[in-house]
Structures are given as structure tokens and as C-alpha cells.
Design a protein around this motif. Structure first.
Motif, PDB file in Angstrom:
ATOM      1  N   ILE A  52      12.583  -1.283  15.290  1.00  0.00           N
ATOM      2  CA  ILE A  52      11.491  -0.801  14.444  1.00  0.00           C
ATOM      3  C   ILE A  52      11.011   0.532  15.007  1.00  0.00           C
ATOM      4  CG2 ILE A  52       9.139  -1.252  13.641  1.00  0.00           C
ATOM      5  CD1 ILE A  52       9.819  -4.191  13.558  1.00  0.00           C
ATOM      6  N   ARG A  53      10.873   1.502  14.096  1.00  0.00           N
ATOM      7  CA  ARG A  53      10.477   2.851  14.490  1.00  0.00           C
ATOM      8  C   ARG A  53       9.169   3.238  13.803  1.00  0.00           C
ATOM      9  NH1 ARG A  53      14.657   2.838  11.826  1.00  0.00           N
ATOM     10  NH2 ARG A  53      14.262   4.625  10.491  1.00  0.00           N
ATOM     11  N   ILE A  54       8.474   4.192  14.396  1.00  0.00           N
ATOM     12  CA  ILE A  54       7.226   4.710  13.838  1.00  0.00           C
ATOM     13  C   ILE A  54       7.531   6.054  13.186  1.00  0.00           C
ATOM     14  CG2 ILE A  54       4.873   5.461  14.347  1.00  0.00           C
ATOM     15  CD1 ILE A  54       5.031   3.700  16.886  1.00  0.00           C
ATOM     16  N   SER A  55       7.197   6.199  11.902  1.00  0.00           N
ATOM     17  CA  SER A  55       7.466   7.465  11.214  1.00  0.00           C
ATOM     18  C   SER A  55       6.571   8.568  11.763  1.00  0.00           C
ATOM     19  CB  SER A  55       7.255   7.310   9.706  1.00  0.00           C
ATOM     20  OG  SER A  55       5.880   7.191   9.421  1.00  0.00           O
ATOM     21  N   LEU A  56       6.982   9.793  11.538  1.00  0.00           N
ATOM     22  CA  LEU A  56       6.201  10.939  11.997  1.00  0.00           C
ATOM     23  C   LEU A  56       4.839  10.979  11.320  1.00  0.00           C
ATOM     24  CD1 LEU A  56       9.001  13.660  11.971  1.00  0.00           C
ATOM     25  CD2 LEU A  56       8.127  12.387  13.919  1.00  0.00           C
ATOM     26  N   ALA A  57       4.789  10.616  10.036  1.00  0.00           N
ATOM     27  CA  ALA A  57       3.512  10.608   9.320  1.00  0.00           C
ATOM     28  C   ALA A  57       2.552   9.598   9.944  1.00  0.00           C
ATOM     29  CB  ALA A  57       3.739  10.284   7.844  1.00  0.00           C
ATOM     30  N   VAL A  58       3.062   8.430  10.307  1.00  0.00           N
ATOM     31  CA  VAL A  58       2.218   7.408  10.935  1.00  0.00           C
ATOM     32  C   VAL A  58       1.755   7.878  12.306  1.00  0.00           C
ATOM     33  CG1 VAL A  58       2.253   5.095  11.969  1.00  0.00           C
ATOM     34  CG2 VAL A  58       3.114   5.452   9.650  1.00  0.00           C
ATOM     35  N   ILE A  91       8.068   2.161  10.166  1.00  0.00           N
ATOM     36  CA  ILE A  91       6.645   1.983   9.880  1.00  0.00           C
ATOM     37  C   ILE A  91       6.147   3.217   9.146  1.00  0.00           C
ATOM     38  CG2 ILE A  91       4.345   1.705  10.881  1.00  0.00           C
ATOM     39  CD1 ILE A  91       5.675   0.172  13.193  1.00  0.00           C
ATOM     40  N   LEU A  92       5.625   2.991   7.946  1.00  0.00           N
ATOM     41  CA  LEU A  92       5.165   4.057   7.063  1.00  0.00           C
ATOM     42  C   LEU A  92       3.652   3.980   6.878  1.00  0.00           C
ATOM     43  CD1 LEU A  92       8.014   3.658   4.431  1.00  0.00           C
ATOM     44  CD2 LEU A  92       7.804   5.450   6.168  1.00  0.00           C
ATOM     45  N   THR A 124      15.097  17.663  14.759  1.00  0.00           N
ATOM     46  CA  THR A 124      15.394  18.850  13.967  1.00  0.00           C
ATOM     47  C   THR A 124      14.624  18.830  12.663  1.00  0.00           C
ATOM     48  OG1 THR A 124      17.235  17.813  12.807  1.00  0.00           O
ATOM     49  CG2 THR A 124      17.744  18.885  14.927  1.00  0.00           C
ATOM     50  N   LEU A 125      14.602  19.963  11.998  1.00  0.00           N
ATOM     51  CA  LEU A 125      13.955  20.033  10.695  1.00  0.00           C
ATOM     52  C   LEU A 125      14.622  19.058   9.732  1.00  0.00           C
ATOM     53  CD1 LEU A 125      11.994  21.268   8.676  1.00  0.00           C
ATOM     54  CD2 LEU A 125      13.656  23.092   8.290  1.00  0.00           C
ATOM     55  N   GLN A 126      15.957  18.973   9.776  1.00  0.00           N
ATOM     56  CA  GLN A 126      16.658  18.067   8.869  1.00  0.00           C
ATOM     57  C   GLN A 126      16.295  16.609   9.136  1.00  0.00           C
ATOM     58  OE1 GLN A 126      18.538  19.115   6.156  1.00  0.00           O
ATOM     59  NE2 GLN A 126      18.151  16.980   5.653  1.00  0.00           N
ATOM     60  N   ASP A 127      16.165  16.244  10.404  1.00  0.00           N
ATOM     61  CA  ASP A 127      15.741  14.881  10.743  1.00  0.00           C
ATOM     62  C   ASP A 127      14.364  14.579  10.167  1.00  0.00           C
ATOM     63  OD1 ASP A 127      18.059  14.480  12.212  1.00  0.00           O
ATOM     64  OD2 ASP A 127      17.095  14.899  14.146  1.00  0.00           O
ATOM     65  N   ARG A 128      13.469  15.529  10.281  1.00  0.00           N
ATOM     66  CA  ARG A 128      12.113  15.345   9.796  1.00  0.00           C
ATOM     67  C   ARG A 128      12.075  15.296   8.274  1.00  0.00           C
ATOM     68  NH1 ARG A 128       8.758  19.444  13.469  1.00  0.00           N
ATOM     69  NH2 ARG A 128       6.974  18.330  12.672  1.00  0.00           N
ATOM     70  N   LEU A 129      12.879  16.136   7.620  1.00  0.00           N
ATOM     71  CA  LEU A 129      12.957  16.111   6.152  1.00  0.00           C
ATOM     72  C   LEU A 129      13.559  14.804   5.655  1.00  0.00           C
ATOM     73  CD1 LEU A 129      14.092  19.784   5.428  1.00  0.00           C
ATOM     74  CD2 LEU A 129      11.866  18.760   4.915  1.00  0.00           C
ATOM     75  N   ASP A 130      14.603  14.323   6.352  1.00  0.00           N
ATOM     76  CA  ASP A 130      15.214  13.046   5.978  1.00  0.00           C
ATOM     77  C   ASP A 130      14.197  11.906   6.090  1.00  0.00           C
ATOM     78  OD1 ASP A 130      17.657  14.201   5.407  1.00  0.00           O
ATOM     79  OD2 ASP A 130      18.565  13.654   7.334  1.00  0.00           O
ATOM     80  N   GLU A 131      13.397  11.933   7.145  1.00  0.00           N
ATOM     81  CA  GLU A 131      12.393  10.887   7.333  1.00  0.00           C
ATOM     82  C   GLU A 131      11.348  10.945   6.225  1.00  0.00           C
ATOM     83  OE1 GLU A 131       8.929   9.897  10.477  1.00  0.00           O
ATOM     84  OE2 GLU A 131      10.934  10.094  11.317  1.00  0.00           O
ATOM     85  N   MET A 166      19.196   6.948  -2.011  1.00  0.00           N
ATOM     86  CA  MET A 166      18.989   5.607  -1.448  1.00  0.00           C
ATOM     87  C   MET A 166      20.200   5.196  -0.622  1.00  0.00           C
ATOM     88  SD  MET A 166      17.107   3.744  -4.682  1.00  0.00           S
ATOM     89  CE  MET A 166      17.458   2.110  -4.061  1.00  0.00           C
ATOM     90  N   LYS A 167      21.396   5.492  -1.120  1.00  0.00           N
ATOM     91  CA  LYS A 167      22.619   5.168  -0.382  1.00  0.00           C
ATOM     92  C   LYS A 167      22.658   5.934   0.933  1.00  0.00           C
ATOM     93  CE  LYS A 167      27.619   5.029  -0.775  1.00  0.00           C
ATOM     94  NZ  LYS A 167      28.788   5.351  -1.599  1.00  0.00           N
ATOM     95  N   LYS A 168      22.273   7.203   0.890  1.00  0.00           N
ATOM     96  CA  LYS A 168      22.243   8.050   2.092  1.00  0.00           C
ATOM     97  C   LYS A 168      21.372   7.427   3.185  1.00  0.00           C
ATOM     98  CE  LYS A 168      20.276  12.478   3.548  1.00  0.00           C
ATOM     99  NZ  LYS A 168      19.599  13.694   3.077  1.00  0.00           N
ATOM    100  N   HIS A 169      20.243   6.839   2.773  1.00  0.00           N
ATOM    101  CA  HIS A 169      19.291   6.279   3.734  1.00  0.00           C
ATOM    102  C   HIS A 169      19.458   4.778   3.944  1.00  0.00           C
ATOM    103  CE1 HIS A 169      17.156  10.037   4.088  1.00  0.00           C
ATOM    104  NE2 HIS A 169      17.063  10.119   2.765  1.00  0.00           N
TER     105      HIS A 169
END
Length: 179
Positions: A52-58, A91-92, A124-131, A166-169
């Protein structure tokens, strides 16, 4: 309490060998991230979950909150989030109580009385955008109870693009259907 007569004076002096001052959590911003991660791991293990991970927004919301209940309140918030998190294990914001949401509004009743250090995210920016994309998709699916067409429309996407993202994630609309 000694002055009020509700605590024994001799016991107070036995306990008061070396007083320790612990500032409140709101004054220890650097402690929030490791404590939140610790509580997530603790309650994930207690509930037979892992990863379980904590999102950047959280994490940003946790950093901005004033924590009137200190570490016990943080622990309760993270336990609740672990219990509410979906199969994706992220976690969102919707997994947090309402009082943490109001802190984003600079004019709200919970607005801070001073400058707050922003959460500096890593990746990275891409990681953050994907999240962020993943959070938006899961939020839309949750609001529309797994109905992919309605969720796609709410996000301004076609069903085909929604399905590809959705498939990507690794997100399944079935996880959001109510049984």
C-alpha cells in the motif's frame, strides 16, 4: 494537578526526574511522512495487505494539516485509509476524512496561521503525472460506481481512451462496482 490536590506531590517528584518536551506534530513537518508510512505498513500487515502506497496528493494534504490530535490522530487517519484503500493499493484523497480536505482552501475554517513548507515529492515528472492520472481515473470510477462510460465522460475521455489508460495503470472497473 498537584496544586489542585488531584495528584500526589511525592509521586510527581518521583516521575519528574528528567522532563522531556515533545513539540506537537504540526511543528515537526519532517516527521509526518515517515510516521504516515510506518502506520500504513503497520495497519496493512494487521489486515493481511502489502504494497500500500500513499499518493503525492495525500502526502501533501498530510503535510498541510495542523494535527490538533497529534500523532494519535495521524495514526487513526492512516488506519482508516488502509481500511478504505482499493485493490490498487494507492491511498487517495477520498480515503481521508473531510477535515483534511478543507485545509486546501486558503479561506476555509482550517486555514493555517503561518507558512507551511510544501511537500517536496520525489520522482520524475512522468511518475507524478501517471500518479495523478491514476488518481483521477480511480476517483471517477468510484464516483460513478464502476460505470466506465460515465466515468470517461466525466473526465472528458472516450471510452476507448479510458480503457487504454485503465489498462496502463492496471485498473479494473469491476473493483468499483457495488455488489
Amino acid at each position: 494537578m498537584v496544586e489542585e490536590g488531584t495528584f500526589r506531590r511525592d509521586l510527581y517528584y518521583r516521575l519528574n526526574v528528567f522532563p522531556i518536551h515533545m513539540p506537537p506534530l504540526r511543528e515537526r513537518q519532517n516527521d509526518i511522512q515517515p510516521l504516515a508510512a510506518y502506520f500504513v505498513d503497520k495497519y496493512a500487515a494487521a489486515n493481511g495487505r502489502s504494497g500500500i502506497r500513499i499518493s503525492l496528493a495525500v502526502m501533501d494534504m498530510l503535510q498541510r494539516y495542523s494535527w490538533p490530535g497529534n500523532i494519535r490522530e495521524l495514526e487513526n487517519v492512516m488506519e482508516r485509509a488502509v481500511l478504505l484503500v482499493g485493490q490498487d493499493g494507492l491511498i487517495l484523497p477520498q480515503h481521508l476524512p473531510r477535515e483534511l480536505h478543507s485545509t486546501h482552501c486558503p479561506f476555509g475554517p482550517e486555514a493555517h496561521k503561518g507558512p507551511v513548507e510544501p511537500y517536496t515529492a520525489s520522482g520524475t515528472l512522468q511518475d507524478r503525472l501517471d500518479e495523478l492520472e491514476r488518481a483521477c481515473i480511480t476517483d471517477a470510477l468510484a464516483r460513478h460506481k464502476g460505470h466506465m462510460g460515465h466515468a470517461a465522460q466525466a473526465l472528458g475521455l472516450t471510452e476507448r481512451v479510458m480503457a487504454l489508460r485503465m489498462k496502463k495503470h492496471g485498473i479494473s472497473y469491476k473493483d468499483f462496482r457495488q455488489h
